[in-house]
Design a protein around this motif. Structure first.
Motif, PDB file in Angstrom:
ATOM      1  N   ARG A 115      14.471  -1.304   2.226  1.00 25.64           N
ATOM      2  CA  ARG A 115      15.105  -0.224   1.453  1.00 25.64           C
ATOM      3  C   ARG A 115      14.252   0.165   0.254  1.00 25.64           C
ATOM      4  O   ARG A 115      14.134   1.358  -0.075  1.00 25.64           O
ATOM      5  N   LEU A 116      13.669  -0.821  -0.428  1.00 26.19           N
ATOM      6  CA  LEU A 116      12.809  -0.525  -1.579  1.00 26.19           C
ATOM      7  C   LEU A 116      11.590   0.278  -1.152  1.00 26.19           C
ATOM      8  O   LEU A 116      11.231   1.277  -1.790  1.00 26.19           O
ATOM      9  N   ALA A 117      10.947  -0.144  -0.052  1.00 25.02           N
ATOM     10  CA  ALA A 117       9.759   0.563   0.428  1.00 25.02           C
ATOM     11  C   ALA A 117      10.099   1.985   0.856  1.00 25.02           C
ATOM     12  O   ALA A 117       9.356   2.935   0.581  1.00 25.02           O
ATOM     13  N   SER A 118      11.239   2.144   1.501  1.00 23.99           N
ATOM     14  CA  SER A 118      11.645   3.486   1.945  1.00 23.99           C
ATOM     15  C   SER A 118      11.987   4.385   0.766  1.00 23.99           C
ATOM     16  O   SER A 118      11.658   5.580   0.763  1.00 23.99           O
ATOM     17  N   SER A 119      12.626   3.824  -0.252  1.00 22.75           N
ATOM     18  CA  SER A 119      13.028   4.623  -1.416  1.00 22.75           C
ATOM     19  C   SER A 119      11.835   5.175  -2.169  1.00 22.75           C
ATOM     20  O   SER A 119      11.904   6.266  -2.748  1.00 22.75           O
ATOM     21  N   HIS A 120      10.722   4.424  -2.165  1.00 23.42           N
ATOM     22  CA  HIS A 120       9.547   4.844  -2.934  1.00 23.42           C
ATOM     23  C   HIS A 120       8.378   5.260  -2.053  1.00 23.42           C
ATOM     24  O   HIS A 120       7.275   5.497  -2.578  1.00 23.42           O
ATOM     25  N   ASP A 121       8.618   5.329  -0.726  1.00 29.52           N
ATOM     26  CA  ASP A 121       7.579   5.760   0.206  1.00 29.52           C
ATOM     27  C   ASP A 121       6.302   4.935   0.035  1.00 29.52           C
ATOM     28  O   ASP A 121       5.203   5.465  -0.146  1.00 29.52           O
ATOM     29  N   LEU A 122       6.459   3.608   0.081  1.00 31.08           N
ATOM     30  CA  LEU A 122       5.308   2.723  -0.072  1.00 31.08           C
ATOM     31  C   LEU A 122       5.320   1.664   1.019  1.00 31.08           C
ATOM     32  O   LEU A 122       6.328   1.433   1.686  1.00 31.08           O
ATOM     33  N   ILE A 123       4.162   1.040   1.193  1.00 31.79           N
ATOM     34  CA  ILE A 123       4.024  -0.073   2.128  1.00 31.79           C
ATOM     35  C   ILE A 123       4.045  -1.361   1.311  1.00 31.79           C
ATOM     36  O   ILE A 123       3.135  -1.608   0.511  1.00 31.79           O
ATOM     37  N   LEU A 124       5.084  -2.152   1.491  1.00 27.28           N
ATOM     38  CA  LEU A 124       5.268  -3.350   0.673  1.00 27.28           C
ATOM     39  C   LEU A 124       4.498  -4.514   1.304  1.00 27.28           C
ATOM     40  O   LEU A 124       5.063  -5.390   1.953  1.00 27.28           O
ATOM     41  N   ASN A 125       3.174  -4.502   1.089  1.00 29.64           N
ATOM     42  CA  ASN A 125       2.333  -5.549   1.664  1.00 29.64           C
ATOM     43  C   ASN A 125       1.737  -6.474   0.607  1.00 29.64           C
ATOM     44  O   ASN A 125       0.806  -7.216   0.877  1.00 29.64           O
ATOM     45  N   LEU A 131       8.969  -0.128 -11.537  1.00 28.57           N
ATOM     46  CA  LEU A 131       9.792   0.424 -12.610  1.00 28.57           C
ATOM     47  C   LEU A 131      10.246   1.803 -12.181  1.00 28.57           C
ATOM     48  O   LEU A 131       9.425   2.707 -11.971  1.00 28.57           O
ATOM     49  N   ASP A 132      11.549   1.965 -12.031  1.00 29.41           N
ATOM     50  CA  ASP A 132      12.137   3.189 -11.500  1.00 29.41           C
ATOM     51  C   ASP A 132      13.022   3.829 -12.557  1.00 29.41           C
ATOM     52  O   ASP A 132      14.081   3.315 -12.904  1.00 29.41           O
ATOM     53  N   ALA A 133      12.575   4.983 -13.087  1.00 26.02           N
ATOM     54  CA  ALA A 133      13.333   5.697 -14.120  1.00 26.02           C
ATOM     55  C   ALA A 133      14.084   6.894 -13.558  1.00 26.02           C
ATOM     56  O   ALA A 133      14.575   7.738 -14.322  1.00 26.02           O
ATOM     57  N   ARG A 134      14.213   6.983 -12.234  1.00 26.94           N
ATOM     58  CA  ARG A 134      14.938   8.089 -11.629  1.00 26.94           C
ATOM     59  C   ARG A 134      16.439   7.923 -11.856  1.00 26.94           C
ATOM     60  O   ARG A 134      16.927   6.838 -12.161  1.00 26.94           O
ATOM     61  N   SER A 135      17.168   9.005 -11.661  1.00 29.49           N
ATOM     62  CA  SER A 135      18.628   8.939 -11.757  1.00 29.49           C
ATOM     63  C   SER A 135      19.177   8.169 -10.560  1.00 29.49           C
ATOM     64  O   SER A 135      18.523   8.094  -9.512  1.00 29.49           O
ATOM     65  N   PRO A 136      20.363   7.582 -10.679  1.00 37.99           N
ATOM     66  CA  PRO A 136      20.900   6.746  -9.595  1.00 37.99           C
ATOM     67  C   PRO A 136      21.051   7.471  -8.260  1.00 37.99           C
ATOM     68  O   PRO A 136      20.972   6.850  -7.202  1.00 37.99           O
ATOM     69  N   ASP A 137      21.295   8.797  -8.289  1.00 35.87           N
ATOM     70  CA  ASP A 137      21.506   9.527  -7.045  1.00 35.87           C
ATOM     71  C   ASP A 137      20.213  10.095  -6.459  1.00 35.87           C
ATOM     72  O   ASP A 137      20.249  10.812  -5.454  1.00 35.87           O
ATOM     73  N   SER A 139      17.005  10.341  -4.285  1.00 36.19           N
ATOM     74  CA  SER A 139      16.619   9.758  -2.997  1.00 36.19           C
ATOM     75  C   SER A 139      15.161   9.991  -2.653  1.00 36.19           C
ATOM     76  O   SER A 139      14.612   9.311  -1.791  1.00 36.19           O
ATOM     77  N   GLN A 140      14.521  10.953  -3.329  1.00 37.60           N
ATOM     78  CA  GLN A 140      13.133  11.272  -3.039  1.00 37.60           C
ATOM     79  C   GLN A 140      12.206  10.580  -4.040  1.00 37.60           C
ATOM     80  O   GLN A 140      12.556  10.442  -5.216  1.00 37.60           O
ATOM     81  N   THR A 146       8.150   6.783 -11.703  1.00 39.62           N
ATOM     82  CA  THR A 146       8.036   5.476 -11.057  1.00 39.62           C
ATOM     83  C   THR A 146       6.666   4.882 -11.357  1.00 39.62           C
ATOM     84  O   THR A 146       5.647   5.580 -11.300  1.00 39.62           O
ATOM     85  N   LYS A 147       6.654   3.597 -11.675  1.00 34.92           N
ATOM     86  CA  LYS A 147       5.404   2.888 -11.922  1.00 34.92           C
ATOM     87  C   LYS A 147       5.373   1.622 -11.066  1.00 34.92           C
ATOM     88  O   LYS A 147       6.373   0.908 -10.971  1.00 34.92           O
ATOM     89  N   PHE A 148       4.221   1.370 -10.449  1.00 36.62           N
ATOM     90  CA  PHE A 148       4.023   0.182  -9.631  1.00 36.62           C
ATOM     91  C   PHE A 148       2.947  -0.689 -10.280  1.00 36.62           C
ATOM     92  O   PHE A 148       1.862  -0.193 -10.620  1.00 36.62           O
ATOM     93  N   ILE A 149       3.249  -1.968 -10.449  1.00 41.88           N
ATOM     94  CA  ILE A 149       2.299  -2.900 -11.063  1.00 41.88           C
ATOM     95  C   ILE A 149       2.059  -4.045 -10.087  1.00 41.88           C
ATOM     96  O   ILE A 149       2.925  -4.917  -9.913  1.00 41.88           O
ATOM     97  N   PRO A 150       0.916  -4.082  -9.408  1.00 41.62           N
ATOM     98  CA  PRO A 150       0.626  -5.206  -8.512  1.00 41.62           C
ATOM     99  C   PRO A 150       0.584  -6.525  -9.282  1.00 41.62           C
ATOM    100  O   PRO A 150       0.207  -6.562 -10.456  1.00 41.62           O
ATOM    101  N   LEU A 151       0.987  -7.595  -8.601  1.00 45.04           N
ATOM    102  CA  LEU A 151       1.008  -8.904  -9.250  1.00 45.04           C
ATOM    103  C   LEU A 151      -0.364  -9.281  -9.788  1.00 45.04           C
ATOM    104  O   LEU A 151      -0.470  -9.893 -10.851  1.00 45.04           O
ATOM    105  N   GLU A 152      -1.405  -8.897  -9.080  1.00 39.46           N
ATOM    106  CA  GLU A 152      -2.753  -9.262  -9.506  1.00 39.46           C
ATOM    107  C   GLU A 152      -3.089  -8.654 -10.862  1.00 39.46           C
ATOM    108  O   GLU A 152      -3.861  -9.227 -11.634  1.00 39.46           O
ATOM    109  N   ASP A 153      -2.515  -7.488 -11.180  1.00 31.80           N
ATOM    110  CA  ASP A 153      -2.774  -6.854 -12.478  1.00 31.80           C
ATOM    111  C   ASP A 153      -2.088  -7.586 -13.623  1.00 31.80           C
ATOM    112  O   ASP A 153      -2.398  -7.318 -14.798  1.00 31.80           O
ATOM    113  N   LEU A 154      -1.161  -8.478 -13.317  1.00 28.90           N
ATOM    114  CA  LEU A 154      -0.454  -9.228 -14.355  1.00 28.90           C
ATOM    115  C   LEU A 154      -1.160 -10.532 -14.712  1.00 28.90           C
ATOM    116  O   LEU A 154      -0.734 -11.229 -15.629  1.00 28.90           O
TER     117      LEU A 154
END
Length: 497
Positions: A115-125, A131-137, A139-140, A146-154
């Motif tokens: 569901r997370l991958a589908s909501s953000h159109d990403l491949i969760l590999n 970080l998702d600042a979109r409104s609750p409703d 869907s796109q 939206t911000k994505f931070i790979p674990l390696e960057d931490l």
């Protein structure tokens, strides 16, 4: 002799057990309802920094109607999971309900991961934070919210002597703060770097250019190289102009462009000078604003040795030194002194206010004959410079009415540092990077983000030889348990007696 009442003794024992159970249950309930977290580490390594708290207070984050979702999509089997989870939950706790943390193990919870991958159109590999600042409703997917931070960057990595890349620390808070600031402000602001006046290398990673651009990027600022020789004016979208280690002087047309820019309301100019180069027109431009780079080198003599590694102190100016004032730092490499004309009447009549930001230790002086040193130098009051209490190394200048809240935003500001070598990756000091970030934020009018930034947690490897490892194993497996058993036997024997 009066017989012992077994019924009374048993009743008291039952009452005591019931009361103890009530106390235990009450304590358990209270601890689940009223939680207070404390950080008792020496340097408060497990608390959010002042800068992170200020970012959380930004209106676009603190006035949200729905909470921002911070999803920790990291496998629980990862050795970094607990570190990441704790920092993410600390952000949620300090946000007063405006950030909600979701812990998700992509391996154990495949449906939620899908569901997370589908909501953000990403491949969760890979493990990452979302970080998702979109409104609750919504869907796109929306990249701006939206911000994505790979674990390696931490994780901070270092290449050892065997050319192996090993983790040495964490920068979790720093990366999350950067992402939150980007979500709060939107598109990064632009600072224009005068590339044709500086030999600063930008051809590879871990260079002074990389340090400066990465430091500014974490403040949602974009360092854009331009050539002043090829333009007719500084772009109108410039939040500021940056010059670092200027080796080539300005001609009359280029200086007129710089003067025109600095006369704009709210203009900002940041300069890191290399004392080995002396562009005369740039020096004259700085002098007109109360800051003059001197033709000297700051040094001292101790134990028959010339020392140019300069201990320095941050002054009490809150504009750039909030959280730093009174703290010590050290500058390496060639450093010249600055003549800062604080309280000069001719400058005051032009609404120009110079301010000292960093000054050297008292026993250092500005040696003017540094090129002729063949023996130990000595201070010559007739030609060398001495500060009271120390020599200025960094200074600021405000052109405009800085005392009025209404006019302060229109004032032009500059910061000058008489050393460029602190930007080299091998000489990085956290307090100096904090000073650079504070200076830029102050220059562009973001005083609310001036403060001490996150400190990266470091991990340390403890090297033990085999006999020491064997002793620790015996201590944990045999000595400590046997000691506890012995103490328990002593207590039992005393009570039995």
């Amino acid at each position: 002799m009066k017989p012992i009442s077994r019924i009374g003794t048993g009743s008291l024992a039952i009452i005591q057990l019931v009361l103890a159970l009530i106390i235990f249950l009450s304590f358990t309930y209270l601890t689940t309802q009223f939680v207070k977290v404390g950080d008792f580490s020496k340097d408060r390594d497990f608390s959010l920094s002042d800068l992170s708290l200020k970012i959380l207070a930004e209106p676009k984050l603190s006035n949200r109607e729905s909470p921002l979702l911070l999803t920790v999509a990291v496998r629980k089997s990862s050795p970094h999971f607990e570190r990441v989870r704790r920092v993410a939950q600390e952000f949620a706790r300090k946000s007063n309900g405006h950030i909600q943390t979701i812990i998700l193990d992509p391996i154990r919870e495949p449906d939620a991961a899908t569901r997370l991958a589908s909501s953000h159109d990403l491949i969760l590999n890979q493990d990452l934070l979302v970080l998702d600042a979109r409104s609750p409703d919504a869907s796109q997917p929306d990249p701006s919210l939206t911000k994505f931070i790979p674990l390696e960057d931490l994780i901070l990595f270092r290449t050892d002597s065997n050319n192996q890349r090993r983790p040495v620390g964490y920068q979790i808070e720093d990366r999350i703060s950067t992402a939150l600031l980007s979500l709060a402000e939107g598109q990064p602001r632009k600072l224009y770097f005068l590339a044709d006046k500086s030999p600063l290398d930008s051809s590879g990673p871990e260079t002074p250019w990389d340090v400066l651009s990465d430091t500014l990027r974490r403040q949602n600022l974009l360092l854009v190289p331009i050539e002043i020789a090829q333009i007719v004016t500084i772009p109108t979208d410039a939040e500021g102009v940056v010059v670092v280690s200027p080796a080539y002087d300005f001609d009359d047309r280029e200086l007129a462009i710089l003067e025109e820019y600095f006369s704009r309301p709210g203009a900002a100019f940041f300069a890191c000078l290399d004392p080995a180069h002396r562009p005369d027109r740039l020096r004259a431009f700085l002098r007109r604003h109360g800051i003059t780079p001197n033709n000297d080198r700051i040094l001292t003599v101790s134990n028959s040795r010339t020392l140019s590694r300069i201990p320095a102190l941050f002054t009490t100016f809150e504009g750039t030194n909030e959280g730093l004032h009174g703290q010590a730092t050290t500058f390496e490499g060639p450093t010249c002194s600055l003549s800062v004309r604080e309280m000069a009447e001719d400058l005051a009549s032009q609404n120009i206010t110079p301010i000292i930001l960093i000054q050297s230790a008292e026993n250092y002086w500005g040696e003017t004959r540094f090129r002729e040193l063949g023996s130990l130098p000595s201070f010559d009051s007739s030609e060398d410079l001495k500060g009271n209490p120390g020599l200025p190394i960094a200074a600021a200048s405000i052109s405009g009415d800085a005392t009025s809240d209404e006019a302060a935003a229109a004032a032009s500001r500059m910061v000058v540092i008489a050393n460029v070598h602190f930007l080299h990756p091998d000489r990085l000091r956290e307090e100096q990077l904090d000073f650079v970030k504070n200076s830029i934020n102050w220059l562009i009018g973001r005083e609310n983000l001036v403060g001490v930034g996150p400190r990266g947690l470091r991990t340390y490897k403890l090297n033990l030889v085999s006999p020491e490892v064997s002793f620790l194993n015996r201590l944990n497996l045999f000595i400590l348990p046997a000691s506890l058993l012995f103490i328990g036997l002593l207590v039992w024997n005393n009570r039995r007696a």
